[in-house]
Scaffold this motif. Structure first.
Motif, PDB file in Angstrom:
ATOM      1  N   ALA A  14       0.826  -1.208   0.000  1.00 52.01           N
ATOM      2  CA  ALA A  14       0.000   0.000   0.000  1.00 52.01           C
ATOM      3  C   ALA A  14       0.858   1.254   0.000  1.00 52.01           C
ATOM      4  CB  ALA A  14      -0.925  -0.001   1.216  1.00 52.01           C
ATOM      5  N   GLY A  15       1.947   1.227   0.752  1.00 52.54           N
ATOM      6  CA  GLY A  15       2.843   2.379   0.758  1.00 52.54           C
ATOM      7  C   GLY A  15       3.591   2.527  -0.547  1.00 52.54           C
ATOM      8  N   ALA A  16       3.955   1.403  -1.139  1.00 56.38           N
ATOM      9  CA  ALA A  16       4.776   1.430  -2.353  1.00 56.38           C
ATOM     10  C   ALA A  16       4.026   1.914  -3.577  1.00 56.38           C
ATOM     11  CB  ALA A  16       5.348   0.035  -2.610  1.00 56.38           C
ATOM     12  N   VAL A  17       2.808   1.409  -3.784  1.00 56.61           N
ATOM     13  CA  VAL A  17       2.089   1.722  -5.029  1.00 56.61           C
ATOM     14  C   VAL A  17       0.889   2.628  -4.824  1.00 56.61           C
ATOM     15  CG1 VAL A  17       2.828  -0.471  -6.007  1.00 56.61           C
ATOM     16  CG2 VAL A  17       0.582  -0.318  -4.940  1.00 56.61           C
ATOM     17  N   GLY A  18       0.503   2.898  -3.571  1.00 54.63           N
ATOM     18  CA  GLY A  18      -0.648   3.750  -3.341  1.00 54.63           C
ATOM     19  C   GLY A  18      -1.912   3.122  -3.895  1.00 54.63           C
ATOM     20  N   ALA A  19      -2.680   3.915  -4.625  1.00 53.51           N
ATOM     21  CA  ALA A  19      -3.939   3.424  -5.191  1.00 53.51           C
ATOM     22  C   ALA A  19      -3.737   2.767  -6.551  1.00 53.51           C
ATOM     23  CB  ALA A  19      -4.929   4.577  -5.315  1.00 53.51           C
ATOM     24  N   GLU A  20      -2.520   2.791  -7.055  1.00 52.29           N
ATOM     25  CA  GLU A  20      -2.248   2.250  -8.387  1.00 52.29           C
ATOM     26  C   GLU A  20      -2.020   0.748  -8.362  1.00 52.29           C
ATOM     27  OE1 GLU A  20      -2.453   4.323 -10.961  1.00 52.29           O
ATOM     28  OE2 GLU A  20      -2.910   5.903  -9.501  1.00 52.29           O
ATOM     29  N   ALA A  21      -2.069   0.135  -9.540  1.00 53.33           N
ATOM     30  CA  ALA A  21      -1.733  -1.283  -9.665  1.00 53.33           C
ATOM     31  C   ALA A  21      -0.223  -1.436  -9.599  1.00 53.33           C
ATOM     32  CB  ALA A  21      -2.258  -1.832 -10.987  1.00 53.33           C
ATOM     33  N   GLY A  22       0.233  -2.539  -9.046  1.00 50.27           N
ATOM     34  CA  GLY A  22       1.676  -2.752  -8.966  1.00 50.27           C
ATOM     35  C   GLY A  22       2.000  -4.026  -8.224  1.00 50.27           C
ATOM     36  N   ILE A  23       3.273  -4.373  -8.237  1.00 51.76           N
ATOM     37  CA  ILE A  23       3.764  -5.578  -7.572  1.00 51.76           C
ATOM     38  C   ILE A  23       4.954  -5.201  -6.706  1.00 51.76           C
ATOM     39  CG2 ILE A  23       4.813  -7.859  -7.908  1.00 51.76           C
ATOM     40  CD1 ILE A  23       3.339  -8.034 -10.558  1.00 51.76           C
ATOM     41  N   LEU A  24       5.031  -5.798  -5.527  1.00 60.42           N
ATOM     42  CA  LEU A  24       6.163  -5.581  -4.631  1.00 60.42           C
ATOM     43  C   LEU A  24       6.788  -6.930  -4.292  1.00 60.42           C
ATOM     44  CD1 LEU A  24       7.844  -3.759  -2.662  1.00 60.42           C
ATOM     45  CD2 LEU A  24       6.118  -4.288  -0.933  1.00 60.42           C
ATOM     46  N   LEU A  25       8.078  -7.054  -4.590  1.00 56.36           N
ATOM     47  CA  LEU A  25       8.836  -8.248  -4.207  1.00 56.36           C
ATOM     48  C   LEU A  25       9.727  -7.893  -3.034  1.00 56.36           C
ATOM     49  CD1 LEU A  25       9.955 -11.145  -4.647  1.00 56.36           C
ATOM     50  CD2 LEU A  25      11.685 -10.106  -6.142  1.00 56.36           C
ATOM     51  N   ILE A  26       9.591  -8.639  -1.941  1.00 62.07           N
ATOM     52  CA  ILE A  26      10.444  -8.455  -0.775  1.00 62.07           C
ATOM     53  C   ILE A  26      11.402  -9.637  -0.707  1.00 62.07           C
ATOM     54  CG2 ILE A  26      10.537  -8.198   1.729  1.00 62.07           C
ATOM     55  CD1 ILE A  26       7.669  -7.130   1.621  1.00 62.07           C
ATOM     56  N   ALA A  27      12.696  -9.349  -0.786  1.00 65.49           N
ATOM     57  CA  ALA A  27      13.717 -10.393  -0.685  1.00 65.49           C
ATOM     58  C   ALA A  27      14.779  -9.916   0.287  1.00 65.49           C
ATOM     59  CB  ALA A  27      14.331 -10.695  -2.056  1.00 65.49           C
ATOM     60  N   GLY A  28      14.448 -10.019   1.572  1.00 68.31           N
ATOM     61  CA  GLY A  28      15.368  -9.661   2.633  1.00 68.31           C
ATOM     62  C   GLY A  28      15.632 -10.899   3.466  1.00 68.31           C
ATOM     63  N   THR A  29      15.478 -10.807   4.782  1.00 68.88           N
ATOM     64  CA  THR A  29      15.632 -11.979   5.637  1.00 68.88           C
ATOM     65  C   THR A  29      14.704 -13.089   5.163  1.00 68.88           C
ATOM     66  OG1 THR A  29      16.234 -10.620   7.541  1.00 68.88           O
ATOM     67  CG2 THR A  29      15.466 -12.852   7.987  1.00 68.88           C
ATOM     68  N   GLY A  30      13.460 -12.731   4.865  1.00 65.54           N
ATOM     69  CA  GLY A  30      12.498 -13.652   4.285  1.00 65.54           C
ATOM     70  C   GLY A  30      12.139 -13.195   2.882  1.00 65.54           C
ATOM     71  N   SER A  31      11.135 -13.834   2.295  1.00 61.54           N
ATOM     72  CA  SER A  31      10.726 -13.437   0.950  1.00 61.54           C
ATOM     73  C   SER A  31       9.224 -13.584   0.793  1.00 61.54           C
ATOM     74  CB  SER A  31      11.426 -14.286  -0.113  1.00 61.54           C
ATOM     75  OG  SER A  31      11.048 -15.647  -0.005  1.00 61.54           O
ATOM     76  N   VAL A  32       8.631 -12.686   0.011  1.00 62.35           N
ATOM     77  CA  VAL A  32       7.222 -12.732  -0.333  1.00 62.35           C
ATOM     78  C   VAL A  32       7.014 -11.775  -1.503  1.00 62.35           C
ATOM     79  CG1 VAL A  32       6.513 -10.857   1.216  1.00 62.35           C
ATOM     80  CG2 VAL A  32       4.853 -12.633   0.594  1.00 62.35           C
ATOM     81  N   CYS A  33       6.009 -12.052  -2.312  1.00 61.65           N
ATOM     82  CA  CYS A  33       5.662 -11.145  -3.396  1.00 61.65           C
ATOM     83  C   CYS A  33       4.168 -10.862  -3.304  1.00 61.65           C
ATOM     84  CB  CYS A  33       6.008 -11.767  -4.748  1.00 61.65           C
ATOM     85  SG  CYS A  33       5.777 -10.635  -6.153  1.00 61.65           S
ATOM     86  N   VAL A  34       3.806  -9.598  -3.392  1.00 61.50           N
ATOM     87  CA  VAL A  34       2.399  -9.204  -3.333  1.00 61.50           C
ATOM     88  C   VAL A  34       2.091  -8.275  -4.493  1.00 61.50           C
ATOM     89  CG1 VAL A  34       2.011  -9.500  -0.863  1.00 61.50           C
ATOM     90  CG2 VAL A  34       3.052  -7.395  -1.684  1.00 61.50           C
ATOM     91  N   GLY A  35       0.861  -8.326  -4.963  1.00 59.23           N
ATOM     92  CA  GLY A  35       0.469  -7.481  -6.079  1.00 59.23           C
ATOM     93  C   GLY A  35      -0.946  -6.972  -5.909  1.00 59.23           C
ATOM     94  N   LYS A  36      -1.249  -5.898  -6.620  1.00 58.75           N
ATOM     95  CA  LYS A  36      -2.594  -5.322  -6.606  1.00 58.75           C
ATOM     96  C   LYS A  36      -2.945  -4.893  -8.020  1.00 58.75           C
ATOM     97  CE  LYS A  36      -3.234  -1.230  -4.760  1.00 58.75           C
ATOM     98  NZ  LYS A  36      -3.391  -0.132  -3.785  1.00 58.75           N
ATOM     99  N   ASP A  37      -4.154  -5.252  -8.482  1.00 56.14           N
ATOM    100  CA  ASP A  37      -4.544  -4.860  -9.829  1.00 56.14           C
ATOM    101  C   ASP A  37      -5.305  -3.536  -9.807  1.00 56.14           C
ATOM    102  OD1 ASP A  37      -7.174  -5.417  -9.056  1.00 56.14           O
ATOM    103  OD2 ASP A  37      -7.194  -7.394 -10.011  1.00 56.14           O
ATOM    104  N   ALA A  38      -5.745  -3.091 -10.965  1.00 61.96           N
ATOM    105  CA  ALA A  38      -6.395  -1.793 -11.086  1.00 61.96           C
ATOM    106  C   ALA A  38      -7.722  -1.728 -10.338  1.00 61.96           C
ATOM    107  CB  ALA A  38      -6.620  -1.468 -12.563  1.00 61.96           C
TER     108      ALA A  38
END
Length: 304
Positions: free
Chosen positions: A106-130
């Protein structure tokens, strides 16, 4: 009136106060992961942050809502407990608890569509469409998942060292930096370190820094570990794209979706980062690099 956003990761929590879009206060305290900290520790951490907020001129009675993005909310007891603690601390406003990855997205893409990949200590990928629909892949913890994470890389490094030690694997230059980092003299001491009762996944993840850019380019084993991590990271993104329906469009209809990255492994290691984008291009995935709009504390504040 103001609203609060909390980014509760695995080791620390950031609390921020917002009036509209303007940030008015920020502080940091310990983690609130229900699976990693005791109830007493979480209460103490939240009390510390709320006390600092109140002392800075933001009484709890004036809060219109609290949004929390917390690690460990897959545990059904986590959200009710966090809401209960905030009630005990005097909040009467709505308290919404979601996953820390949702706050980051939510912080990364706001109200827009987008994908966030987190690859730190752990990993997860989340996305949001239009339409605002959310999608996720990975993030099932280090025991059965966390593929492409710093933890996975640290574990692979240790595996490579012991396999080389007894002739099951190729020799690797990774041994020297790991032994130096841990201040151990031989494999026996290494095993003692790894299986110590107080060892955590963060200790193993910290070894990912030994996969230096220099070794990736010069050491075959290090290079293979990097390739494996990047392949897993790309699979996380690919899975979210598939769930979003973005892989079903024809080549002419495909529209690149903004992809944002977070986590030390993929951001701080330039070779891993370059290999990752090359892998996405090789797979012909419809994404494009993007920059974060706001951070996870702000993203959590949008839950209310």
């Amino acid at each position: 009136m103001y609203r609060v956003g909390m980014d509760g990761g695995g080791t620390r929590t950031r609390l921020a106060v917002f009036e509209g879009e303007k940030e008015r206060f920020r502080c940091e305290t310990g983690g609130i992961n229900y699976n990693s900290f005791s109830a007493g520790e979480i209460r103490a951490h939240l009390a510390e942050a709320v006390s600092a907020m109140v002392q800075s001129g933001f009484p709890v009675v004036d809060c219109e809502g609290v949004g929390i993005g917390a690690a460990g909310v897959s545990n059904p007891e986590a959200a009710p407990f966090l809401q209960q603690v905030l009630t005990e601390l005097g909040f009467t406003c709505p308290v919404v608890v979601e996953g820390d990855q949702d706050a980051a997205l939510a912080g990364a893409v706001g109200a827009e569509a987008g994908i966030l990949l987190i690859a730190g200590t752990g990993s997860v990928c989340v996305g949001k469409d239009a339409k605002g629909n959310k999608y996720r892949s990975g993030g099932f913890g280090h025991i059965i998942d966390d593929a492409g994470s710093a933890y996975a890389v640290g574990r692979d490094i240790l595996t490579a060292i012991v396999r080389a030690e007894d002739g099951r694997g190729a020799e690797t230059a990774l041994r020297a930096p790991v032994f130096e980092a841990l201040q151990v003299k031989d494999t026996g001491e290494l095993i003692s370190y790894v299986y110590s009762s107080d060892r955590t996944k963060k200790d193993i993840a910290a070894l990912a820094v030994c996969l230096s850019e220099k070794l990736i380019l010069k050491d075959t084993v290090a290079g293979e570990i990097a390739k494996h991590a990047v392949e897993e990271q790309a699979l996380l993104v690919q899975a979210v794209l598939r769930k979003m329906g973005a892989l079903d469009a024809s080549e002419k209809e495909k529209k690149a979706i903004p992809l944002l990255l977070e986590g030390g492994l993929i951001l701080k290691n330039k070779i891993v980062n370059t290999m990752f984008w090359e892998k996405l291009k090789e797979k012909n995935l419809p994404v494009c690099p993007a920059e974060k709009s706001r951070d996870a504390a702000y993203g959590a504040s949008t839950f209310v």
